[in-house]
Design an enzyme around this catalytic site. Structure first.
Site, mmCIF file in Angstrom:
data_model
loop_
_atom_site.group_PDB
_atom_site.id
_atom_site.type_symbol
_atom_site.label_atom_id
_atom_site.label_comp_id
_atom_site.label_asym_id
_atom_site.label_seq_id
_atom_site.Cartn_x
_atom_site.Cartn_y
_atom_site.Cartn_z
ATOM 1 N N ARG A 212 0.842 -1.213 0.000
ATOM 2 C CA ARG A 212 0.000 0.000 0.000
ATOM 3 C C ARG A 212 0.871 1.255 0.000
ATOM 4 O O ARG A 212 0.509 2.280 -0.599
ATOM 5 C CB ARG A 212 -0.946 -0.025 1.203
ATOM 6 C CG ARG A 212 -2.052 -1.054 1.064
ATOM 7 C CD ARG A 212 -3.107 -0.899 2.137
ATOM 8 N NE ARG A 212 -2.690 -1.421 3.410
ATOM 9 C CZ ARG A 212 -3.070 -2.593 3.920
ATOM 10 N NH1 ARG A 212 -3.863 -3.383 3.225
ATOM 11 N NH2 ARG A 212 -2.661 -2.964 5.119
ATOM 12 N N PHE A 228 -12.654 -4.943 -3.491
ATOM 13 C CA PHE A 228 -12.577 -5.656 -2.201
ATOM 14 C C PHE A 228 -11.922 -4.724 -1.181
ATOM 15 O O PHE A 228 -10.959 -5.069 -0.505
ATOM 16 C CB PHE A 228 -11.752 -6.945 -2.311
ATOM 17 C CG PHE A 228 -12.216 -7.916 -3.359
ATOM 18 C CD1 PHE A 228 -13.255 -8.806 -3.084
ATOM 19 C CD2 PHE A 228 -11.617 -7.960 -4.606
ATOM 20 C CE1 PHE A 228 -13.679 -9.719 -4.046
ATOM 21 C CE2 PHE A 228 -12.036 -8.868 -5.573
ATOM 22 C CZ PHE A 228 -13.068 -9.749 -5.298
ATOM 23 N N ASP A 250 -17.071 -2.865 -2.140
ATOM 24 C CA ASP A 250 -17.123 -3.961 -1.177
ATOM 25 C C ASP A 250 -18.561 -4.419 -1.035
ATOM 26 O O ASP A 250 -19.493 -3.622 -1.174
ATOM 27 C CB ASP A 250 -16.562 -3.537 0.186
ATOM 28 C CG ASP A 250 -16.106 -4.731 1.009
ATOM 29 O OD1 ASP A 250 -14.901 -5.039 1.005
ATOM 30 O OD2 ASP A 250 -16.963 -5.373 1.650
ATOM 31 N N ALA A 278 -17.992 -7.932 -5.961
ATOM 32 C CA ALA A 278 -16.923 -7.330 -6.762
ATOM 33 C C ALA A 278 -17.024 -7.705 -8.237
ATOM 34 O O ALA A 278 -16.893 -6.836 -9.119
ATOM 35 C CB ALA A 278 -15.568 -7.752 -6.200
ATOM 36 N N ASP A 298 -7.554 -6.752 -4.504
ATOM 37 C CA ASP A 298 -7.028 -7.424 -3.307
ATOM 38 C C ASP A 298 -8.128 -8.306 -2.715
ATOM 39 O O ASP A 298 -8.706 -7.996 -1.672
ATOM 40 C CB ASP A 298 -6.547 -6.399 -2.277
ATOM 41 C CG ASP A 298 -5.916 -7.051 -1.059
ATOM 42 O OD1 ASP A 298 -5.558 -8.242 -1.133
ATOM 43 O OD2 ASP A 298 -5.792 -6.376 -0.017
ATOM 44 N N CYS A 338 -3.734 -13.244 -1.305
ATOM 45 C CA CYS A 338 -3.350 -13.768 0.003
ATOM 46 C C CYS A 338 -3.548 -15.282 0.041
ATOM 47 O O CYS A 338 -3.571 -15.883 1.122
ATOM 48 C CB CYS A 338 -4.151 -13.087 1.116
ATOM 49 S SG CYS A 338 -5.933 -13.364 1.012
#
Length: 398
Positions: A212, A228, A250, A278, A298, A338
């Site tokens: 970020r 997201f 979101d 999304a 993300d 992630c």
């Protein structure tokens, strides 16, 4: 201390000797040492089939990961003193790395504390316990936090999915101090207030902190789409860095409310939101011919388990194609993941193929990783899970 013994099958110790800390139930010699003889959270001495000691483990006979190495020393278990020493050691590197007390203080296996995550929000500390062994250390964890940082508030947010796997009940408990409705976060010079009730995980994701920060270099004068967005971690940092317009997407109404609240906290008046799934929102924006200078993707882990690999990779491909379609000719896509089961190389390949399918020439400008308060243990691939790609997209270039 004298611990009961847990024996491994022949050859099952290789991964542990290479640096891993987990024992799977099918690696245990259950004829020699039946798992049914152990209670969840018991400590045991781990031995190879040839009787050589390997260390001490927390045992949970009901979990697939039935053993978690506490120490390579077979005579050392997890005591309140050892737990405090490891938490103090973890704290020391965070205090060197970050000038303000906002960070992941304990990152499970990476800090020698399997099943324990501790996030620090100034004088409020949020704890997540995900294993039976650590659950038995709950009071010692709270005492260690009080001793080491004198926290005003300590919250046990023990409602994660892993607890069910370990046979543990989900709960949220105020272990110390006054109840807090909002967590105060400061990251890369931007302030956030995160609702604790209904918030994700411990309330904030420190793992993308450095990525970020890199986004801020691209943001001045640009129109940014944050997909997201949760409470606006990427988008609001872009806005504070000089983006002319930011739109956050979101599906959670609570998250969208938090985006607006945090925009006000930072004195921003150029932040819009879309409350929607999304994928649906991206398709609708593409149909409306919207274009952005920067699109940030993300998502949550789209490959939560190895058996979800194919479907998850297809979801990443659809997501990146939609993101690329929304970029201006010289736009930048920030594609993050992630998912532990998605490698950096595979993410890059998905972006490449997504670009080719919509006739975009893509340049990989830089690659991001998880912040150093999420240290990686080379022998434990599961500790290396965050990745991000900053990609420039050009139309009609070649």
């Amino acid at each position: 201390m004298n611990f009961p013994i847990l024996y491994l099958r022949k050859g099952a110790e290789r991964r542990l000797r290479a640096g891993h800390l987990w024992v799977y139930s099918n690696e245990v010699d259950t004829r020699r040492t039946p798992l049914t003889e152990f209670q969840p959270g018991d400590q045991a001495e781990l031995r190879a089939s040839n009787d050589k000691p390997l260390g001490t483990v927390f045992v949970n006979p009901h979990a697939l990961i039935c053993g978690r190495l506490i120490s390579r020393n077979p005579s050392q278990g997890m005591t309140p003193q050892r737990l405090t020493e490891r938490m103090e050691l973890a704290l020391s590197v965070r205090e060197r790395l970050f000038d303000k007390p906002f960070y992941r203080w304990v990152f499970g296996d990476s800090d020698g504390l399997s099943g324990l995550v501790v996030d620090r929000f100034d004088d409020t500390v949020v704890v997540q316990i995900s294993t039976a062994g650590m659950e038995l250390m709950k009071e010692a964890i709270v005492r260690a936090i009080q001793r080491l940082v004198h926290a005003k508030a300590i919250i046990l947010k023990n409602d994660g999915k892993m607890r069910k796997v370990e046979g543990l009940e989900a709960y949220v408990e105020q272990a110390h101090g006054p109840e807090a409705d909002l967590l105060q976060v400061e990251e890369n010079g931007v302030r956030f207030e995160v609702p604790l009730a209904g918030g994700q995980k411990t309330g904030w994701f420190y793992d993308h902190r450095m990525n970020r920060q890199r986004l801020q270099a691209y943001a001045p004068g640009k129109r940014v789409l944050d997909v997201f967005s949760y409470v606006g971690g990427w988008g609001l940092q872009a806005a504070c860095a000089g983006a002319t317009e930011v739109t956050c997407i979101d599906a959670s109404a609570t998250a969208i409310d938090a985006v607006h609240h945090n925009a006000r906290v930072n004195g921003l008046d150029n932040v819009e939101t879309i409350e929607s799934d999304a994928f649906d929102a991206l398709k609708a924006l593409a149909d409306e011919k919207e274009k952005y200078d920067i699109v940030v993707l993300d998502p949550p882990a789209l490959i939560p388990r190895r058996r979800d690999q194919k479907a998850g990779e297809q979801a990443y491909a659809r997501l990146n194609q939609l993101g690329l379609r929304l970029l201006e000719r010289d736009g930048v896509l920030v594609s993050a993941s992630c998912s532990m089961h998605l490698s950096q190389e595979k993410l890059i390949d998905i972006i490449r193929s997504s670009g080719r399918k919509i006739d975009r020439f893509v340049q990989l400008l830089e690659q991001g990783h998880q912040a150093p308060d999420h240290p990686v243990i080379p022998g434990i691939p599961e500790t290396d899970y965050i990745k991000s790609c900053f990609v420039r997209s050009l139309t009609g270039f070649m």
